[in-house]
Scaffold this motif. Structure first.
Motif, PDB file in Angstrom:
ATOM      1  N   TRP A  15     -36.618  42.389 -29.106  1.00  0.00           N
ATOM      2  CA  TRP A  15     -36.296  42.742 -30.481  1.00  0.00           C
ATOM      3  C   TRP A  15     -36.398  41.500 -31.352  1.00  0.00           C
ATOM      4  CZ3 TRP A  15     -32.277  44.995 -27.114  1.00  0.00           C
ATOM      5  CH2 TRP A  15     -32.382  46.387 -26.999  1.00  0.00           C
ATOM      6  N   ALA A 138     -30.709  47.627 -46.409  1.00  0.00           N
ATOM      7  CA  ALA A 138     -32.014  47.878 -45.795  1.00  0.00           C
ATOM      8  C   ALA A 138     -33.148  47.577 -46.766  1.00  0.00           C
ATOM      9  CB  ALA A 138     -32.092  49.323 -45.310  1.00  0.00           C
ATOM     10  N   ILE A 161     -27.738  53.975 -37.898  1.00  0.00           N
ATOM     11  CA  ILE A 161     -29.085  53.479 -37.633  1.00  0.00           C
ATOM     12  C   ILE A 161     -30.115  54.307 -38.397  1.00  0.00           C
ATOM     13  CG2 ILE A 161     -30.844  53.159 -35.846  1.00  0.00           C
ATOM     14  CD1 ILE A 161     -28.490  52.615 -33.894  1.00  0.00           C
ATOM     15  N   ASN A 162     -29.934  55.627 -38.392  1.00  0.00           N
ATOM     16  CA  ASN A 162     -30.877  56.499 -39.097  1.00  0.00           C
ATOM     17  C   ASN A 162     -30.872  56.228 -40.600  1.00  0.00           C
ATOM     18  OD1 ASN A 162     -31.665  57.758 -36.736  1.00  0.00           O
ATOM     19  ND2 ASN A 162     -30.235  59.461 -36.962  1.00  0.00           N
ATOM     20  N   LEU A 164     -30.262  53.438 -42.060  1.00  0.00           N
ATOM     21  CA  LEU A 164     -30.950  52.172 -42.294  1.00  0.00           C
ATOM     22  C   LEU A 164     -32.461  52.325 -42.155  1.00  0.00           C
ATOM     23  CD1 LEU A 164     -28.514  49.799 -40.372  1.00  0.00           C
ATOM     24  CD2 LEU A 164     -28.931  49.772 -42.840  1.00  0.00           C
ATOM     25  N   THR A 165     -32.896  52.978 -41.090  1.00  0.00           N
ATOM     26  CA  THR A 165     -34.341  53.122 -40.887  1.00  0.00           C
ATOM     27  C   THR A 165     -34.975  53.993 -41.971  1.00  0.00           C
ATOM     28  OG1 THR A 165     -33.950  54.964 -39.344  1.00  0.00           O
ATOM     29  CG2 THR A 165     -34.194  52.766 -38.403  1.00  0.00           C
ATOM     30  N   GLU A 166     -34.279  55.047 -42.388  1.00  0.00           N
ATOM     31  CA  GLU A 166     -34.805  55.919 -43.434  1.00  0.00           C
ATOM     32  C   GLU A 166     -34.798  55.232 -44.801  1.00  0.00           C
ATOM     33  OE1 GLU A 166     -32.532  59.504 -43.087  1.00  0.00           O
ATOM     34  OE2 GLU A 166     -33.293  59.899 -41.061  1.00  0.00           O
ATOM     35  N   GLY A 169     -35.171  49.937 -43.409  1.00  0.00           N
ATOM     36  CA  GLY A 169     -34.719  48.875 -42.515  1.00  0.00           C
ATOM     37  C   GLY A 169     -35.460  48.905 -41.192  1.00  0.00           C
ATOM     38  N   GLU A 170     -35.910  47.741 -40.741  1.00  0.00           N
ATOM     39  CA  GLU A 170     -36.664  47.669 -39.488  1.00  0.00           C
ATOM     40  C   GLU A 170     -35.980  46.811 -38.438  1.00  0.00           C
ATOM     41  OE1 GLU A 170     -40.549  46.302 -40.486  1.00  0.00           O
ATOM     42  OE2 GLU A 170     -41.132  48.190 -41.476  1.00  0.00           O
ATOM     43  N   GLN A 171     -35.135  45.881 -38.866  1.00  0.00           N
ATOM     44  CA  GLN A 171     -34.446  44.991 -37.926  1.00  0.00           C
ATOM     45  C   GLN A 171     -32.946  45.261 -38.024  1.00  0.00           C
ATOM     46  OE1 GLN A 171     -35.885  40.877 -37.810  1.00  0.00           O
ATOM     47  NE2 GLN A 171     -37.540  41.461 -39.191  1.00  0.00           N
ATOM     48  N   ILE A 172     -32.419  45.899 -36.999  1.00  0.00           N
ATOM     49  CA  ILE A 172     -31.061  46.418 -37.034  1.00  0.00           C
ATOM     50  C   ILE A 172     -30.309  45.985 -35.776  1.00  0.00           C
ATOM     51  CG2 ILE A 172     -29.645  48.528 -37.070  1.00  0.00           C
ATOM     52  CD1 ILE A 172     -32.190  49.904 -38.331  1.00  0.00           C
ATOM     53  N   VAL A 201     -31.217  49.802 -30.338  1.00  0.00           N
ATOM     54  CA  VAL A 201     -31.247  48.565 -31.130  1.00  0.00           C
ATOM     55  C   VAL A 201     -30.371  47.548 -30.421  1.00  0.00           C
ATOM     56  CG1 VAL A 201     -31.618  49.812 -33.297  1.00  0.00           C
ATOM     57  CG2 VAL A 201     -29.283  49.227 -32.594  1.00  0.00           C
TER      58      VAL A 201
END
Length: 287
Positions: A15, A138, A161-162, A164-166, A169-172, A201
């Motif tokens: 990661w 994010a 996490i969802n 952030l990614t939505e 965000g890519e680095q969590i 993650v």
């Protein structure tokens, strides 16, 4: 079973969290510093001590301190120097000691202001469900470390996490810091830690906050700081990618969390022990 899943997930590419590489074959990340920013001399002593110890032991290091601790037991509790003065001090430490830095973000509007200085944005545990805050962090493009709420099950962090990614965000990274168990007590559930590590993650373990006895002092948080080393060793043996460790030259004089921050003089043995454990589990992944 869960640890096998963690090792399988990190067999190939590690990661990327800011300047750090986290994974099975990577060195452990230590996120450490005072709870809130202290005077420059104390900040320097802490940053230099941790940087040098981690360098000697082959550990990755990120300086942590808060410019503001909004969640305090009392309105008279020390909160830190504030946003601008705190960011100036974090930038000074980052440049002087050539180390990455991280700090708490409490409000959505702070994310964009903090992101040019902080290599990782940290979302406090009590704010981990705040959608607007997660979205703002994010959107900066910076890595985001979210502490699991003391009131949440590990699996619920999947929704964080969802979010952030939505939001781009890519680095969590997700941090375990204990779960409420009745009054004035946090419990670390290591089955739950395994569940957290299965979310896909990197997982960090907050050593010092996990020793807290929230609200057990007279207007302050109490703690069992003598158990920090035990928890650190257990978490690293479990396979976490990072540990979070607050420390101070004289804990009784710390502006925040004096009952749980670790004295600097215990760090050589503590960090040596977790570095050794990390090497053992890297050599024996199936045990």
């Amino acid at each position: 079973m869960w640890r096998d899943a963690w090792y399988a997930a990190t067999m190939s590419e590690p990661w990327q969290i800011g300047p750090f590489h986290l994974g099975r074959n990577e060195s452990l990340l230590v996120i450490g510093g005072p709870c809130v920013l202290e005077d420059p001399s104390t900040n320097d002593t802490i940053a230099e001590t941790l940087r040098d110890l981690c360098g000697e032991l082959g550990l990755q290091y990120c300086f942590k301190a808060s410019f503001d601790k909004a969640n305090r037991s009392s309105i008279t509790s020390a909160r830190g120097p504030g946003l601008q003065e705190g960011l100036d001090e974090l930038a000074r430490i980052r440049d002087k000691f050539d180390v990455p830095v991280t700090t708490d973000v409490h409000e959505s509007a702070q994310a964009e202001v903090v992101s040019p200085i902080a290599d990782i944005l940290q979302v406090p545990a009590f704010l981990c469900r705040q959608t607007d805050l997660l979205h703002a962090c994010a959107q900066t493009g910076r890595p985001v470390n979210v502490k699991k709420g003391q009131f949440m099950a590990p699996q619920e962090m999947e929704h964080v996490i969802n979010k952030l990614t939505e939001s781009g965000g890519e680095q969590i990274m997700i941090t375990e810091r204990g779960t409420f168990f009745g009054y004035h007590r946090l419990v670390n559930d290591f089955i739950g830690l395994g569940d957290l590590m299965d979310l896909g993650v990197p997982a960090c373990f907050d050593v010092t906050h996990s020793t807290q006895l929230p609200g057990a002092g007279k207007g302050v948080t109490a703690g069992r700081s003598e158990r920090a080393s035990l928890l650190a060793r257990a978490a690293v043996a479990a396979g976490v990618s990072a540990v979070f460790l607050e420390c101070h030259p004289v804990p009784d004089q710390a502006r925040s969390d004096s009952s749980t921050v670790q004295p600097l003089d215990v760090l050589p043995s503590l960090l040596q022990s977790i570095a050794d454990i990390r090497q053992v589990i890297q050599r024996h992944p199936s045990t």
